[in-house]
Design an enzyme around this catalytic site. Structure first.
Site, PDB file in Angstrom:
ATOM      1  N   GLY A   1     -16.772  10.725  -1.641  1.00 34.56           N
ATOM      2  CA  GLY A   1     -15.838  10.238  -2.654  1.00 34.56           C
ATOM      3  C   GLY A   1     -16.458   9.123  -3.471  1.00 34.56           C
ATOM      4  O   GLY A   1     -17.545   8.627  -3.182  1.00 34.56           O
ATOM      5  N   ARG A   2     -15.742   8.708  -4.500  1.00 31.59           N
ATOM      6  CA  ARG A   2     -16.237   7.658  -5.382  1.00 31.59           C
ATOM      7  C   ARG A   2     -16.022   6.297  -4.707  1.00 31.59           C
ATOM      8  O   ARG A   2     -14.898   5.892  -4.463  1.00 31.59           O
ATOM      9  CB  ARG A   2     -15.489   7.710  -6.713  1.00 31.59           C
ATOM     10  CG  ARG A   2     -15.968   6.690  -7.727  1.00 31.59           C
ATOM     11  CD  ARG A   2     -15.300   6.939  -9.081  1.00 31.59           C
ATOM     12  NE  ARG A   2     -15.805   6.021 -10.082  1.00 31.59           N
ATOM     13  CZ  ARG A   2     -15.185   4.907 -10.480  1.00 31.59           C
ATOM     14  NH1 ARG A   2     -14.023   4.577  -9.920  1.00 31.59           N
ATOM     15  NH2 ARG A   2     -15.696   4.137 -11.412  1.00 31.59           N
TER      16      ARG A   2
ATOM     17  N   HIS B   1       0.856  -1.187   0.000  1.00 25.80           N
ATOM     18  CA  HIS B   1       0.000   0.000   0.000  1.00 25.80           C
ATOM     19  C   HIS B   1       0.887   1.230   0.000  1.00 25.80           C
ATOM     20  O   HIS B   1       1.971   1.232   0.601  1.00 25.80           O
ATOM     21  CB  HIS B   1      -0.883   0.017   1.261  1.00 25.80           C
ATOM     22  CG  HIS B   1      -1.416   1.376   1.597  1.00 25.80           C
ATOM     23  ND1 HIS B   1      -0.852   2.176   2.585  1.00 25.80           N
ATOM     24  CD2 HIS B   1      -2.431   2.107   1.069  1.00 25.80           C
ATOM     25  CE1 HIS B   1      -1.518   3.319   2.647  1.00 25.80           C
ATOM     26  NE2 HIS B   1      -2.464   3.297   1.745  1.00 25.80           N
TER      27      HIS B   1
ATOM     28  N   GLU C   1     -16.311   3.149  -5.578  1.00 22.50           N
ATOM     29  CA  GLU C   1     -15.510   2.126  -6.250  1.00 22.50           C
ATOM     30  C   GLU C   1     -14.015   2.389  -6.088  1.00 22.50           C
ATOM     31  O   GLU C   1     -13.219   1.458  -5.968  1.00 22.50           O
ATOM     32  CB  GLU C   1     -15.879   2.050  -7.735  1.00 22.50           C
ATOM     33  CG  GLU C   1     -17.237   1.432  -8.012  1.00 22.50           C
ATOM     34  CD  GLU C   1     -17.361   0.015  -7.468  1.00 22.50           C
ATOM     35  OE1 GLU C   1     -16.418  -0.774  -7.621  1.00 22.50           O
ATOM     36  OE2 GLU C   1     -18.413  -0.302  -6.885  1.00 22.50           O
TER      37      GLU C   1
END
Length: 300
Positions: free
Chosen positions: A259-260, A102, A262
């Site tokens: 926020g989006r 990450h 996905e």
């Protein structure tokens, strides 16, 4: 500064996705451009079902508008306008011998009623989450982080390594999410560090990412593994999911700022297990990993 950093992450996204496609050899990143109704948008790139990578995302976003009420409380401010941009990535390999990784590098500004910048800061870091512990991989990852830090301040690596161990800690499990790396936040202008200095530091760390991760993938991607080892990977992925949904500030920020979804939840792996009261066998490689996660190590 915001334009300069946004251009940097656009270019960095290209560099990282190209490097990871080359390592995988089969899969390509799918790209989605999206807009946020309140202002801004992003460029999401996701890789799935590759030869090496089961699922991963390398996303950039730049959003702006009124600071949501939840974020006003977090920052202890009243109504304000904000701008935030960053690159966030999570890569989940197929093989349990290859670690998940990450990374995130971001920039934030807040403005007064006249549009003047009243606060700004950088944040970010990179960390490694193995399923089987190869000590040389952890040392390589940390050495790359340290080399990047040392070019700017010899105190940065020990400080941000310690902050990483503290941040990526699953308190409800009393164990680390992985073997750490770097984590820094609220890097603001000071007498010793101007914003240009912080920019140079954060981009140095960003530029080190491929060097930190790709050689590890190359070393481990061809190693054989059993069905039992794949099951262990999926059980450990469950802990990864728990951290992201319970503790992670970035996930929270994305959800609170509309926020989006996905893009926010692309960090979650496709195959995960939660086995009731699971404990690895005594003296096993799995137990070796747990012992390190319960007691963070000084790798360098």
């Amino acid at each position: 500064m915001k334009d300069k950093f946004y251009q940097y992450i656009l270019n960095l996204q290209d560099q990282i996705t190209s490097a990871l496609e080359a390592v995988d050899g089969v899969a390509k990143f799918r790209e989605d451009l999206w807009k946020r109704p309140e202002g801004g948008g992003g460029r999401t790139r996701v890789i799935e079902n590759g030869q090496v990578f089961e699922k991963g995302g390398v996303n950039i976003s730049a959003v702006h508008g009124k600071l949501p009420e939840a974020m006003q409380k977090m920052f202890n401010v009243g109504e304000a306008d904000f701008f935030a941009c960053g690159l966030s990535l999570v890569i989940h390999p197929k093989s349990p011998m290859v670690p998940t990784v990450h990374a995130n590098w971001r920039y934030f500004e807040m403005y007064d009623d006249n549009g003047k910048v009243i606060n700004s800061w950088f944040g970010g870091g990179q960390d490694l989450t193995p399923y089987y512990l190869f000590e040389e991989d952890a040392k390589h990852f940390h050495q790359t982080c340290k080399t990047a830090c040392d070019k700017h301040n010899k105190e940065f690596y020990p400080k941000y390594k310690k902050q990483c161990d503290a941040y990526f800690w699953n308190a409800h499990r009393n164990e680390a999410r992985g073997v750490g790396g770097l984590f820094f936040d609220y890097c603001k202008e000071s007498e010793s560090m101007k914003m240009d200095d912080w920019y140079n530091f954060v981009t140095e760390v960003g530029n080190s990412f491929c060097e930190a991760y790709v050689p590890i993938v190359e070393r481990r991607k061809e190693l054989p593994f059993s069905a039992e080892q794949k099951t262990w990977q999926e059980i450990r992925r469950g802990r990864y999911v728990e951290f992201n949904l319970v503790h992670d500030k970035g996930t929270l920020f994305g959800l609170k700022t509309n926020g989006r979804i996905e893009s926010i939840l692309m960090s979650l792996p496709p195959h995960v297990q939660w086995v009731y009261d699971h404990h690895p066998e005594e003296g096993s490689e799995e137990e070796k990993l747990i012992n390190v996660l319960e007691n963070p190590v000084e790798w360098i």
